[in-house]
Design a protein around this motif. Structure first.
Motif, PDB file in Angstrom:
ATOM      1  N   LEU A 164       0.654  -1.237   0.127  1.00  0.00           N
ATOM      2  CA  LEU A 164       0.174   0.009  -0.163  1.00  0.00           C
ATOM      3  C   LEU A 164       0.888   1.247  -0.079  1.00  0.00           C
ATOM      4  CD1 LEU A 164      -2.701   1.287   0.102  1.00  0.00           C
ATOM      5  CD2 LEU A 164      -2.588   0.964   2.508  1.00  0.00           C
ATOM      6  N   GLY A 165       2.076   1.371   0.997  1.00  0.00           N
ATOM      7  CA  GLY A 165       2.896   2.410   0.902  1.00  0.00           C
ATOM      8  C   GLY A 165       3.523   2.713  -0.407  1.00  0.00           C
ATOM      9  N   LEU A 166       3.827   1.697  -1.222  1.00  0.00           N
ATOM     10  CA  LEU A 166       4.860   1.876  -2.254  1.00  0.00           C
ATOM     11  C   LEU A 166       3.726   2.389  -3.518  1.00  0.00           C
ATOM     12  CD1 LEU A 166       7.323   1.639  -4.020  1.00  0.00           C
ATOM     13  CD2 LEU A 166       6.730  -0.701  -4.692  1.00  0.00           C
ATOM     14  N   SER A 167       2.484   1.595  -3.407  1.00  0.00           N
ATOM     15  CA  SER A 167       1.551   2.247  -4.454  1.00  0.00           C
ATOM     16  C   SER A 167       0.950   3.515  -4.213  1.00  0.00           C
ATOM     17  CB  SER A 167       0.114   1.014  -4.304  1.00  0.00           C
ATOM     18  OG  SER A 167       0.720  -0.052  -4.637  1.00  0.00           O
ATOM     19  N   LEU A 168       0.864   3.847  -2.915  1.00  0.00           N
ATOM     20  CA  LEU A 168       0.754   5.277  -2.741  1.00  0.00           C
ATOM     21  C   LEU A 168       1.674   6.479  -3.237  1.00  0.00           C
ATOM     22  CD1 LEU A 168      -1.297   5.225   0.905  1.00  0.00           C
ATOM     23  CD2 LEU A 168      -2.389   5.952  -1.337  1.00  0.00           C
ATOM     24  N   LEU A 169       2.936   5.925  -2.956  1.00  0.00           N
ATOM     25  CA  LEU A 169       3.772   6.851  -3.183  1.00  0.00           C
ATOM     26  C   LEU A 169       3.988   7.165  -4.800  1.00  0.00           C
ATOM     27  CD1 LEU A 169       6.690   8.287  -2.695  1.00  0.00           C
ATOM     28  CD2 LEU A 169       7.862   6.101  -2.877  1.00  0.00           C
ATOM     29  N   VAL A 170       3.887   5.822  -5.495  1.00  0.00           N
ATOM     30  CA  VAL A 170       3.951   5.845  -6.931  1.00  0.00           C
ATOM     31  C   VAL A 170       2.743   6.690  -7.638  1.00  0.00           C
ATOM     32  CG1 VAL A 170       3.965   4.521  -9.162  1.00  0.00           C
ATOM     33  CG2 VAL A 170       5.217   3.733  -7.264  1.00  0.00           C
ATOM     34  N   ALA A 171       1.548   6.273  -7.036  1.00  0.00           N
ATOM     35  CA  ALA A 171       0.524   7.244  -7.397  1.00  0.00           C
ATOM     36  C   ALA A 171       0.403   8.880  -7.245  1.00  0.00           C
ATOM     37  CB  ALA A 171      -0.846   6.615  -6.900  1.00  0.00           C
ATOM     38  N   GLY A 172       1.176   9.125  -5.839  1.00  0.00           N
ATOM     39  CA  GLY A 172       1.192  10.350  -5.982  1.00  0.00           C
ATOM     40  C   GLY A 172       2.304  10.976  -6.618  1.00  0.00           C
ATOM     41  N   VAL A 173       3.424  10.379  -6.920  1.00  0.00           N
ATOM     42  CA  VAL A 173       4.306  11.091  -7.657  1.00  0.00           C
ATOM     43  C   VAL A 173       3.840  11.307  -9.418  1.00  0.00           C
ATOM     44  CG1 VAL A 173       6.554  10.515  -9.046  1.00  0.00           C
ATOM     45  CG2 VAL A 173       6.253  10.226  -6.466  1.00  0.00           C
ATOM     46  N   ALA A 174       2.965  10.378  -9.594  1.00  0.00           N
ATOM     47  CA  ALA A 174       2.329  10.355 -10.988  1.00  0.00           C
ATOM     48  C   ALA A 174       1.450  11.449 -11.127  1.00  0.00           C
ATOM     49  CB  ALA A 174       1.926   9.106 -11.545  1.00  0.00           C
ATOM     50  N   VAL A 175       0.597  11.839 -10.138  1.00  0.00           N
ATOM     51  CA  VAL A 175      -0.437  12.703  -9.985  1.00  0.00           C
ATOM     52  C   VAL A 175       0.260  14.103 -10.030  1.00  0.00           C
ATOM     53  CG1 VAL A 175      -2.111  13.881  -8.616  1.00  0.00           C
ATOM     54  CG2 VAL A 175      -2.250  11.363  -9.064  1.00  0.00           C
ATOM     55  N   LEU A 176       1.384  14.262  -9.138  1.00  0.00           N
ATOM     56  CA  LEU A 176       2.023  15.424  -9.244  1.00  0.00           C
ATOM     57  C   LEU A 176       2.735  15.902 -10.560  1.00  0.00           C
ATOM     58  CD1 LEU A 176       3.843  15.287  -5.690  1.00  0.00           C
ATOM     59  CD2 LEU A 176       1.878  16.764  -6.355  1.00  0.00           C
ATOM     60  N   LEU A 177       3.453  14.908 -11.215  1.00  0.00           N
ATOM     61  CA  LEU A 177       3.955  15.029 -12.544  1.00  0.00           C
ATOM     62  C   LEU A 177       3.035  15.380 -13.369  1.00  0.00           C
ATOM     63  CD1 LEU A 177       6.543  12.048 -12.485  1.00  0.00           C
ATOM     64  CD2 LEU A 177       7.263  14.689 -12.153  1.00  0.00           C
ATOM     65  N   ARG A 178       1.861  14.841 -13.346  1.00  0.00           N
ATOM     66  CA  ARG A 178       0.898  15.289 -14.451  1.00  0.00           C
ATOM     67  C   ARG A 178       0.378  16.467 -14.256  1.00  0.00           C
ATOM     68  NH1 ARG A 178      -4.555  11.800 -16.257  1.00  0.00           N
ATOM     69  NH2 ARG A 178      -5.310  13.345 -17.942  1.00  0.00           N
ATOM     70  N   ARG A 179       0.073  17.029 -12.957  1.00  0.00           N
ATOM     71  CA  ARG A 179      -0.281  18.304 -12.617  1.00  0.00           C
ATOM     72  C   ARG A 179       0.928  19.264 -13.135  1.00  0.00           C
ATOM     73  NH1 ARG A 179      -1.611  19.252  -6.623  1.00  0.00           N
ATOM     74  NH2 ARG A 179      -3.113  17.699  -6.916  1.00  0.00           N
ATOM     75  N   ASP A 180       2.001  19.118 -12.900  1.00  0.00           N
ATOM     76  CA  ASP A 180       3.135  20.212 -13.185  1.00  0.00           C
ATOM     77  C   ASP A 180       3.047  20.035 -14.851  1.00  0.00           C
ATOM     78  OD1 ASP A 180       5.474  18.991 -10.711  1.00  0.00           O
ATOM     79  OD2 ASP A 180       3.675  20.532 -10.472  1.00  0.00           O
ATOM     80  N   GLY A 181       2.921  18.885 -15.470  1.00  0.00           N
ATOM     81  CA  GLY A 181       2.988  19.067 -16.811  1.00  0.00           C
ATOM     82  C   GLY A 181       1.819  19.404 -17.472  1.00  0.00           C
ATOM     83  N   SER A 182       0.879  19.784 -16.975  1.00  0.00           N
ATOM     84  CA  SER A 182      -0.469  20.305 -17.312  1.00  0.00           C
ATOM     85  C   SER A 182      -0.330  21.912 -17.546  1.00  0.00           C
ATOM     86  CB  SER A 182      -1.567  20.160 -16.710  1.00  0.00           C
ATOM     87  OG  SER A 182      -1.771  20.409 -15.281  1.00  0.00           O
ATOM     88  N   GLY A 183       0.493  22.474 -16.601  1.00  0.00           N
ATOM     89  CA  GLY A 183       0.668  23.910 -16.903  1.00  0.00           C
ATOM     90  C   GLY A 183       1.190  24.352 -18.002  1.00  0.00           C
ATOM     91  N   VAL A 184       0.779  25.628 -18.661  1.00  0.00           N
ATOM     92  CA  VAL A 184       1.233  26.253 -19.768  1.00  0.00           C
ATOM     93  C   VAL A 184       1.283  27.802 -19.571  1.00  0.00           C
ATOM     94  CG1 VAL A 184      -0.966  26.168 -20.443  1.00  0.00           C
ATOM     95  CG2 VAL A 184       1.080  26.470 -22.267  1.00  0.00           C
ATOM     96  N   ASP A 185       2.619  28.259 -20.071  1.00  0.00           N
ATOM     97  CA  ASP A 185       2.652  29.861 -19.957  1.00  0.00           C
ATOM     98  C   ASP A 185       2.009  30.098 -21.418  1.00  0.00           C
ATOM     99  OD1 ASP A 185       3.665  32.228 -20.013  1.00  0.00           O
ATOM    100  OD2 ASP A 185       5.667  31.931 -19.004  1.00  0.00           O
ATOM    101  N   ILE A 186       1.073  30.721 -21.192  1.00  0.00           N
ATOM    102  CA  ILE A 186       0.108  31.238 -22.511  1.00  0.00           C
ATOM    103  C   ILE A 186       0.928  32.309 -23.107  1.00  0.00           C
ATOM    104  CG2 ILE A 186      -1.949  31.827 -23.573  1.00  0.00           C
ATOM    105  CD1 ILE A 186      -3.332  30.342 -21.425  1.00  0.00           C
ATOM    106  N   ALA A 187       1.380  33.198 -22.207  1.00  0.00           N
ATOM    107  CA  ALA A 187       2.081  34.612 -22.800  1.00  0.00           C
ATOM    108  C   ALA A 187       3.174  34.171 -23.440  1.00  0.00           C
ATOM    109  CB  ALA A 187       2.454  35.416 -21.548  1.00  0.00           C
ATOM    110  N   ALA A 188       4.175  32.979 -22.966  1.00  0.00           N
ATOM    111  CA  ALA A 188       5.457  32.672 -23.786  1.00  0.00           C
ATOM    112  C   ALA A 188       5.049  31.857 -25.095  1.00  0.00           C
ATOM    113  CB  ALA A 188       6.162  31.703 -22.620  1.00  0.00           C
ATOM    114  N   LEU A 189       3.898  31.171 -25.033  1.00  0.00           N
ATOM    115  CA  LEU A 189       3.607  30.729 -26.160  1.00  0.00           C
ATOM    116  C   LEU A 189       3.131  31.731 -27.336  1.00  0.00           C
ATOM    117  CD1 LEU A 189       1.311  27.649 -25.271  1.00  0.00           C
ATOM    118  CD2 LEU A 189       3.592  27.604 -25.912  1.00  0.00           C
ATOM    119  N   LEU A 190       2.406  32.788 -27.017  1.00  0.00           N
ATOM    120  CA  LEU A 190       2.098  33.727 -27.958  1.00  0.00           C
ATOM    121  C   LEU A 190       3.411  34.641 -28.419  1.00  0.00           C
ATOM    122  CD1 LEU A 190      -1.043  35.274 -26.161  1.00  0.00           C
ATOM    123  CD2 LEU A 190      -0.879  33.696 -28.032  1.00  0.00           C
ATOM    124  N   HIS A 191       4.259  34.606 -27.468  1.00  0.00           N
ATOM    125  CA  HIS A 191       5.544  35.550 -27.973  1.00  0.00           C
ATOM    126  C   HIS A 191       6.241  34.593 -28.704  1.00  0.00           C
ATOM    127  CE1 HIS A 191       8.792  38.134 -27.661  1.00  0.00           C
ATOM    128  NE2 HIS A 191       9.638  37.128 -27.320  1.00  0.00           N
TER     129      HIS A 191
END
Length: 271
Positions: free
Chosen positions: A81-108
């Motif tokens: 359970l501990g290892l599964s929670l750790l892997v799931a938590g890291v996967a969620v954090l990585l996906r959250r970080d990867g979903s961000g986008v700097d729109i102003a930078a894209l327009l530039h």
């Protein structure tokens, strides 16, 4: 009495371990929902590795323990359970970080193979009226990004990257705000691309130079996404900075190459 109790214990423990691992993986998938991108098969493997680690810890630290003893089972289940929670938590954090986008930078930076600007999604600027053809262009662009290497569609910016906002599109909605616009956009994609494909893009809004702009970030789809409009079904793909539909022969060749199975896709549960 069995002549080799160890082998009998192992034979009984193997299906039990798989069942327990599956239940832990299923519970975590249900807990995290869409935030967890890892498929059930991968989470089950992680859970099995956790059980193995727990049994190793039990045998290494405690003398005289056997596989069916309560302490052994408790340690193994806890590690799983501990290892599964750790892997799931890291996967969620990585996906959250990867979903961000700097729109102003894209327009530039301007348009490219993986970035496209659209001034509106529903409003025909030239004819100054609502136009379903604008919606079709948005659906085609999203489908093309999903069928290629992924990319970002920015709605509310002209071809030069100047933010013009979404006021004209908002005015066509019953409730003129970003939430209603996202709901409309999801419905459009579900109707034209299918519900599974419509759930893949990440939609974000930002204020750029006082104008509300929408960014539709599209990952590489795990399977072909076909655009259905009227009586036709088409495969749209990014070719350089343009979006184009493939004919039947081109589509077959492209699908066979682009979604060719690999060891990585198999382990990640993709097609």
């Amino acid at each position: 009495m069995p002549r080799s109790a160890l082998l009998v214990d192992f034979a009984l423990a193997l299906p039990v371990a798989l069942a327990v691992s599956f239940l832990i993986a299923w519970a975590l998938r249900a807990l995290f929902g869409r935030r967890l991108s890892l498929p059930l098969s991968v989470m089950t493997i992680v859970s099995v590795l956790g059980l193995s680690a727990g049994l190793f810890v039990s045998g290494w630290l405690f003398a005289g323990l056997r596989i069916w003893m309560p302490m052994t089972l408790l340690i193994a289940a806890g590690c799983s359970l501990g290892l599964s929670l750790l892997v799931a938590g890291v996967a969620v954090l990585l996906r959250r970080d990867g979903s961000g986008v700097d729109i102003a930078a894209l327009l530039h930076a301007g348009e490219s193979e993986r970035v496209e600007f659209k001034e509106t999604a529903r409003w025909n600027v030239r004819e100054d009226k609502k136009d379903a053809r604008m919606e079709a262009v948005v659906a085609k662009t999203v489908a093309a990004f999903l069928n290629s290497r992924g990319g970002t569609l920015v709605i509310g910016a002209d071809d030069e990257g100047r933010p013009v906002g979404l006021d004209r599109d908002f005015a066509t909605l019953r409730t003129p705000d970003a939430d209603r616009f996202e709901l409309w956009l999801r419905d459009l994609l579900a109707t034209t691309l299918g519900k599974n494909a419509a759930a893949l893009p990440r939609i974000r809004f930002a204020e750029v130079e006082g104008a509300t702009v929408c960014a539709v970030r599209c990952p590489r789809a795990p399977e072909p996404v076909f655009l259905t409009q009227g009586g036709s079904t088409e495969l749209w793909v990014r070719v350089g900075n343009s979006t184009r539909a493939f004919g039947v022969d081109e589509a077959l060749a492209y699908v066979s190459q682009h979604w060719r199975p690999t060891l990585a896709t198999f382990l990640l549960g993709r097609r």
